[in-house]
Write an enzyme that holds these catalytic residues in place. Sequence first.
Site, PDB file in Angstrom:
ATOM      1  NE  ARG A  36      34.918   9.667  -8.622  1.00 58.80           N
ATOM      2  CZ  ARG A  36      34.185  10.677  -9.083  1.00 58.80           C
ATOM      3  NH1 ARG A  36      34.691  11.488  -9.964  1.00 58.80           N
ATOM      4  NH2 ARG A  36      32.969  10.897  -8.634  1.00 58.80           N
ATOM      5  CB  THR A  37      34.298   2.977  -6.736  1.00 58.03           C
ATOM      6  OG1 THR A  37      34.811   4.132  -6.083  1.00 58.03           O
ATOM      7  CG2 THR A  37      34.809   1.736  -6.062  1.00 58.03           C
TER       8      THR A  37
ATOM      9  NE  ARG B 202      30.948   3.301  -3.164  1.00 50.26           N
ATOM     10  CZ  ARG B 202      31.532   4.367  -3.705  1.00 50.26           C
ATOM     11  NH1 ARG B 202      30.812   5.343  -4.210  1.00 50.26           N
ATOM     12  NH2 ARG B 202      32.844   4.461  -3.747  1.00 50.26           N
TER      13      ARG B 202
ATOM     14  CG  HIS C  43      36.571   4.007  -0.794  1.00 50.59           C
ATOM     15  ND1 HIS C  43      36.732   2.934  -1.647  1.00 50.59           N
ATOM     16  CD2 HIS C  43      36.048   5.011  -1.551  1.00 50.59           C
ATOM     17  CE1 HIS C  43      36.321   3.280  -2.866  1.00 50.59           C
ATOM     18  NE2 HIS C  43      35.899   4.529  -2.829  1.00 50.59           N
TER      19      HIS C  43
ATOM     20  CE  LYS D  27       9.801  -5.914  -7.015  1.00 55.20           C
ATOM     21  NZ  LYS D  27       9.971  -7.184  -7.725  1.00 55.20           N
TER      22      LYS D  27
HETATM   23  N1   CP Z   1      36.250   8.125  -5.085  1.00 59.73           N
HETATM   24  C1   CP Z   1      35.037   7.504  -5.188  1.00 59.73           C
HETATM   25  O1   CP Z   1      34.721   6.597  -4.415  1.00 59.73           O
HETATM   26  O2   CP Z   1      34.243   7.986  -6.179  1.00 59.73           O
HETATM   27  P1   CP Z   1      32.812   7.378  -6.563  1.00 59.73           P
HETATM   28  O3   CP Z   1      31.876   7.682  -5.431  1.00 59.73           O
HETATM   29  O4   CP Z   1      32.424   8.048  -7.848  1.00 59.73           O
HETATM   30  O5   CP Z   1      32.979   5.900  -6.723  1.00 59.73           O
END
Ligand code: CP
Length: 357
Positions: free
Chosen positions: A102-103, A152, A180, A130
Amino acid sequence: MDIVEEIGTAPARPRRRPASAARAVPAAAPAAGTARPEAPPGPRTALKDRHLLGIQGLEPEEITLVLDTARVMAEIATRPVRKVPTLRAKTVVNFFMEPSTRTRSSFEIAEKRLSADTLNFSPSTSSVTKGESLLDTARNLEAMSPDMIVIRHKASGAPHFLARHCRSAIINAGDGWHEHPTQALLDAYTIRERKGRLQGLTVAIVGDLMHSRVLRSNLFLLKTMGAKVRLCGPPTLVPAGIASLGAEVHLRIEPALEGADVVMMLRVQRERQKGTSAFPTAREYFNLFGLTRERVRLAKKDAIIMHPGPMNRGVEIDSAVADGPASVILEQVTNGVAVRMAVLYLLAGGSLGELAS
Ligand code: CP
């Protein structure tokens, strides 16, 4: 070694110059290297920080600014041509060191709708495999002069680390168990669209509280905006001291759901439990903490059901609830694009006033 061990706890968010301005608002753009001027009294028109590292520390007016800006961005998705030139000539690197459906796709769609140039970067296609360090990787990406880096990472504090060492604006797309922020903002947007407000609502957040960055960002945001937060999970998955952040903690799901306006389920994050199990079986977890149709009836009649995804159907949520009439789970995903457009636009120096006109 986790980044937090390397750099200590996540540092206070730096207050530095904003990224260069978005195309729609050249007049409001401070020149590179200068400080953003103090916002005048009244509704906030810009974010204080040039990065979005977390919800903790954001003012209510900043959260409202993002949500109001996202509302304008959502309108773009309804046009025949769903693209605006706002971030033309800006480059955004999507630096995802953990899996994401999603993100990552939401950021990429948001960037494309704003006409930014995007670069997607993942461990499987990079020299991280590496042994290149996070800092060396980031410095090499920076050498190509991106305007923003969306990161992320499995280590809490990784975005703060980059913010200290990089010139680009950094957006936290999920760091370890820490925060998040864009997930909490899209959750808040979804709640506000459905309920008309955040203040005074009762939000029950149920599941794996221990490992959830979604929980932490939502808790900071909802408390900042005047909502009442109830947390519920098995004792092995309730972080020590979480009540001190202003939430009611329940070890049984029924009282947590009683009269709630919003029910937010959290994924059980087995991959972060490192060989131990916080509960005997998935069946037992579902029996004690799973959201079933019967349990949904304890919440308000018009309660909405949320989940950040990915879902473990039959573990934290019954499919009949996940796909039922009260579920807004796919709306959350839709709203994520508008919210991320808003964040990118505001961090690039855009203003809501310019956008609305
Ligand atoms: N909600 C969320 O962070 O989903 P993803 O891990 O798919 O990005």
